[in-house]
Design a protein around this motif. Structure first.
Motif, short mmCIF file in Angstrom:
data_model
loop_
_atom_site.label_atom_id
_atom_site.label_comp_id
_atom_site.label_asym_id
_atom_site.label_seq_id
_atom_site.Cartn_x
_atom_site.Cartn_y
_atom_site.Cartn_z
N GLU A 167 0.83 -1.20 0.00
CA GLU A 167 0.00 0.00 0.00
C GLU A 167 0.87 1.26 0.00
OE1 GLU A 167 -0.49 -2.61 2.02
OE2 GLU A 167 -2.24 -3.38 0.92
N SER A 168 1.91 1.27 0.81
CA SER A 168 2.76 2.46 0.88
C SER A 168 3.75 2.55 -0.28
CB SER A 168 3.53 2.47 2.21
OG SER A 168 4.44 1.38 2.28
N PHE A 169 4.10 1.39 -0.85
CA PHE A 169 5.05 1.37 -1.95
C PHE A 169 4.58 0.38 -3.01
CE2 PHE A 169 8.97 3.80 -1.24
CZ PHE A 169 9.48 3.81 -2.53
N PRO A 170 3.56 0.75 -3.81
CA PRO A 170 3.07 -0.16 -4.86
C PRO A 170 4.13 -0.41 -5.92
CG PRO A 170 2.10 2.03 -5.07
CD PRO A 170 2.83 2.02 -3.76
N VAL A 171 3.93 -1.46 -6.70
CA VAL A 171 4.91 -1.88 -7.70
C VAL A 171 5.22 -0.76 -8.69
CG1 VAL A 171 5.33 -3.47 -9.62
CG2 VAL A 171 4.30 -4.32 -7.50
N ALA A 172 4.19 -0.05 -9.14
CA ALA A 172 4.40 1.01 -10.13
C ALA A 172 5.32 2.10 -9.59
CB ALA A 172 3.06 1.61 -10.55
N LEU A 173 5.16 2.45 -8.31
CA LEU A 173 6.02 3.46 -7.70
C LEU A 173 7.45 2.95 -7.59
CD1 LEU A 173 6.26 6.24 -6.34
CD2 LEU A 173 5.70 5.12 -4.16
N TRP A 174 7.60 1.69 -7.17
CA TRP A 174 8.94 1.13 -7.05
C TRP A 174 9.64 1.09 -8.40
CZ3 TRP A 174 13.31 0.58 -5.20
CH2 TRP A 174 14.18 -0.45 -5.57
N GLN A 175 8.93 0.79 -9.46
CA GLN A 175 9.53 0.74 -10.78
C GLN A 175 10.07 2.11 -11.20
OE1 GLN A 175 6.32 -0.97 -13.07
NE2 GLN A 175 7.04 -3.07 -12.74
N GLU A 218 11.66 8.68 1.43
CA GLU A 218 10.60 7.67 1.41
C GLU A 218 11.17 6.26 1.32
OE1 GLU A 218 8.10 8.59 -1.88
OE2 GLU A 218 6.87 10.01 -0.76
N LEU A 219 12.18 6.09 0.48
CA LEU A 219 12.71 4.76 0.18
C LEU A 219 13.59 4.21 1.29
CD1 LEU A 219 13.01 2.46 -1.87
CD2 LEU A 219 14.86 3.76 -2.95
N TRP A 220 14.41 5.05 1.90
CA TRP A 220 15.49 4.55 2.74
C TRP A 220 15.42 4.94 4.21
CZ3 TRP A 220 18.71 6.38 -1.93
CH2 TRP A 220 18.84 5.32 -2.84
N THR A 221 14.30 5.52 4.66
CA THR A 221 14.20 5.87 6.08
C THR A 221 12.84 5.48 6.64
OG1 THR A 221 13.30 8.13 5.76
CG2 THR A 221 15.71 7.88 5.73
#
Length: 278
Positions: A167-175, A218-221
Motif C-alpha cells: 500500500e505504501s510502496f506499490p509496484v508502479a512506484l517502485w519501478q 521515502e525509500l530509505w528511512t
C-alpha cells in the motif's frame, strides 16, 4: 540546525546516531559559495578539495548506523582553457565515490538525473553545446552533463530495518524509483534561495531538487529517523525530512544560508503539524 564548520560539528555527534545522510557537496573550485577559508568550495585544486573532504568522510562513516545509507548529489565538472589548460570534463563523481570507498563505505547504487541540454547551453554558453559549433568542428561538440545521485552503504547489519507495504510502496512506484535514470525530476522544484545570496558571492546557490530528496527519504528511512546533511545550505534536505515526519540535523557555515535554512525548517515543521491535526 547548527551553524559552523561541518568537519568540527560532526565530531560532536555520537557514533552510530544517524539513520541516513543526504547532501550536495560543494563542487570543488567550480563555484564560490562564501569568502570563508573554511569553505571547501574555495580550494585551489581538486586534490586540495578531496583532502579537505576526507576529514569529513571518515566522520560520516562513524556517525552513521551500520547497514544504513548515505546519498550525495553531484555532477561531473567542465574544465576551461583559461583555468585548466584544456576544454573537457573532470570525473568529479568518480572522485567522490573513490574517496568514500577509501573511508570504508560500500558503493551501493547510482541514479542519473536527466538535465535539459538546451537549458544548460543557455545558462553556461558551453562551447560543446552550441549548435554553431557543429558547423565549425563537431569534434568539439558534446552531450550535456547530467546530475547524479550516488548512494553509499556503511558495512554491517542494519539494526532497524526499513520495510514497506504494497500500500505504501506499490509496484508502479517502485519501478519509477528503481529506474537507473530519472527523467521526471523538475529542476525548478527547489526551495527559493534568492534571499540567501550576498554581494560577496558569485551569486551561486543551487538547492537540491525537492523530489530527489523526497524519493530518498521515502525509500530509505523510517518515520522519526534522524537525517543528517553536513552541507545543509538553505535547508532543503531538512525541509523535506520534517514534512515527512523525520528528524533532521544540519550543518551550515554561511550565515545567510543558515538564517534562510532556519526559516525553511520552520515551514517544514509547521506543515507536518498541520497534517497531524487532521
Amino acid at each position: 540546525m547548527r551553524r559552523g564548520d561541518c568537519v568540527e560539528l560532526v565530531q560532536e555527534v555520537k557514533s552510530e546516531a544517524i539513520d541516513y545522510v543526504i547532501f550536495s557537496p560543494p563542487f570543488a573550485s567550480l563555484y564560490t559559495y562564501s569568502a570563508s577559508d573554511r569553505d571547501m568550495g574555495n580550494c585551489r585544486t581538486h586534490k586540495e578539495f578531496f583532502t579537505h573532504l576526507s576529514f569529513l568522510s571518515t566522520e560520516l562513516l562513524r556517525v552513521l548506523k551500520p547497514g544504513r545509507l548515505m546519498s550525495f548529489h553531484c555532477m561531473n565538472l567542465p574544465t576551461s582553457k583559461a583555468r585548466d589548460g584544456v576544454i573537457g570534463i573532470t570525473d568529479f563523481r568518480g572522485g567522490l565515490i573513490s574517496l568514500f570507498q577509501d573511508a570504508g563505505f560500500i558503493f551501493h547504487s547510482e541514479v542519473t538525473i536527466w538535465k535539459d541540454p538546451v537549458t544548460a547551453m543557455q545558462r553556461t554558453k558551453a562551447l560543446g553545446l552550441l549548435h554553431k559549433q557543429l558547423k565549425k568542428d563537431s569534434c568539439m561538440s558534446r552531450q550535456g552533463i547530467p546530475d547524479y545521485l550516488v548512494t553509499m552503504r556503511k558495512p554491517g547489519d542494519n539494526p532497524e530495518r526499513v520495510s514497506h507495504t504494497n500500500e505504501s510502496f506499490p509496484v508502479a512506484l517502485w519501478q519509477r524509483y528503481a529506474s537507473p535514470v530519472w527523467m521526471d525530476i523538475n529542476p525548478n522544484e527547489t526551495l527559493q534561495g534568492k534571499v540567501a545570496r550576498e554581494h560577496a558571492d558569485e551569486r551561486h546557490i543551487a538547492p537540491l531538487q525537492l523530489e530527489v530528496i523526497k524519493r530518498c527519504i521515502e525509500l530509505w528511512t523510517n518515520p522519526n529517523d534522524l537525517v543528517l546533511s553536513p552541507f545543509a545550505g538553505i535547508g532543503s534536505e531538512g525541509y523535506v525530512a520534517l514534512r515527512n515526519d523525520r528528524r533532521f540535523l544540519g550543518f551550515e557555515l554561511k550565515k545567510s544560508y543558515f538564517d534562510q535554512a532556519v526559516l525553511n525548517l520552520s515551514r517544514g515543521a509547521h506543515y507536518q503539524r498541520k497534517l497531524d491535526l487532521f
